[in-house]
Design a protein around this motif. Structure first.
Motif, short mmCIF file in Angstrom:
data_model
loop_
_atom_site.label_atom_id
_atom_site.label_comp_id
_atom_site.label_asym_id
_atom_site.label_seq_id
_atom_site.Cartn_x
_atom_site.Cartn_y
_atom_site.Cartn_z
N THR A 9 -9.62 -35.99 27.93
CA THR A 9 -10.99 -36.46 28.16
C THR A 9 -11.58 -35.84 29.42
N ARG A 10 -10.79 -35.76 30.46
CA ARG A 10 -11.26 -35.19 31.72
C ARG A 10 -11.56 -33.70 31.56
N ALA A 17 -19.56 -30.02 31.64
CA ALA A 17 -20.31 -29.81 32.88
C ALA A 17 -20.46 -28.32 33.16
N ALA A 18 -19.38 -27.57 32.97
CA ALA A 18 -19.44 -26.12 33.18
C ALA A 18 -20.45 -25.49 32.23
N LEU A 19 -20.44 -25.91 30.98
CA LEU A 19 -21.38 -25.37 30.00
C LEU A 19 -22.82 -25.60 30.45
N ARG A 20 -23.14 -26.80 30.86
CA ARG A 20 -24.50 -27.11 31.30
C ARG A 20 -24.90 -26.28 32.52
N LEU A 21 -23.98 -26.15 33.46
CA LEU A 21 -24.27 -25.39 34.67
C LEU A 21 -24.39 -23.89 34.38
N ALA A 38 -20.15 -32.14 39.55
CA ALA A 38 -20.82 -32.66 38.35
C ALA A 38 -19.98 -33.72 37.64
N VAL A 39 -18.67 -33.66 37.84
CA VAL A 39 -17.79 -34.65 37.18
C VAL A 39 -17.09 -35.56 38.19
N LEU A 46 -9.57 -30.33 41.02
CA LEU A 46 -10.13 -29.75 39.81
C LEU A 46 -9.13 -28.80 39.15
N TYR A 47 -8.32 -28.14 39.97
CA TYR A 47 -7.38 -27.16 39.43
C TYR A 47 -6.17 -27.81 38.76
#
Length: 199
Positions: A9-10, A17-21, A38-39, A46-47
């Motif tokens: 899910t994460r 979020a990456a797609l939108r940005l 964004a998340v 994140l990594y």
């Protein structure tokens, strides 16, 4: 199991979020920090979920092509009539692009941003998808159902029809998704010189 579901899910949230940005700001102008913000994930955390920004871009494009191939396969399954198969394939192609405009936009604009081996993998996936339409047109010509001077150009024109929808379609527009899908099916059949079918 619960941990795996949470991780999945994460990752999905990070990908979206990456797609939108990427669509809004462009790949080059988007940073991993932007995606994390964004998340609600900071820096190094994140990594734990993604390898890199490049990997996110490649996965978005590969997922898009996998979904297109899957919808194409489902559309043509169970029918042998060339015109019906082409209409159904085009309808699936157009419907996907109407529903996934950001993926289409990023996929077209950011192919230049892919590094190897990601670029090669995405281009190979695209070539496979294009070949499926070329095969549909070629089989229709061989069966005497289509009349085109160039199978390649006809298949490119048909693919361009669907991809263009992503640029202008809106849910609150003059025509519904179903109406657009139906009209584009008719247009595709005209491109190959076939008569419309109710398939």
């Amino acid at each position: 199991m619960a941990g795996e579901a949470g991780t999945t899910t994460r990752y999905a949230a990070i990908r979206d979020a990456a797609l939108r940005l990427f669509a809004r700001d462009g790949y080059a102008a988007t940073t991993m920090a932007d995606i994390g913000a964004a998340v609600g994930i900071r820096g190094p955390s994140l990594y734990k979920h993604v390898v890199s920004k490049q990997d996110l871009l490649a996965q978005i494009m590969l997922d898009t092509m996998a979904a297109l191939r899957e919808s194409h396969q489902a559309a043509v399954r169970g029918n042998t009539d060339p015109a019906v198969r082409l209409r159904r394939a085009v309808e699936a192609h157009v419907r996907y692009h109407a529903r996934h405009r950001l993926e289409a936009f990023v996929g077209n604009r950011e192919i230049r941003s892919l590094d190897e081996p990601h670029r090669e993998a995405v281009l190979a996936s695209r070539a496979d998808y294009e070949q499926r339409f070329r095969t549909l047109v070629r089989n229709g010509v061989r069966a005497g159902r289509f009349d085109v001077t160039s199978v390649r150009l006809a298949s490119y024109a048909i693919l361009d029809l669907g991809m263009g929808v992503a640029a202008w379609y809106r849910e609150d527009g003059e025509l519904s998704e179903d109406e657009i899908v139906w009209h584009y099916g008719d247009l595709a059949l005209r491109i190959v010189g076939a008569t419309s079918t109710d398939g």
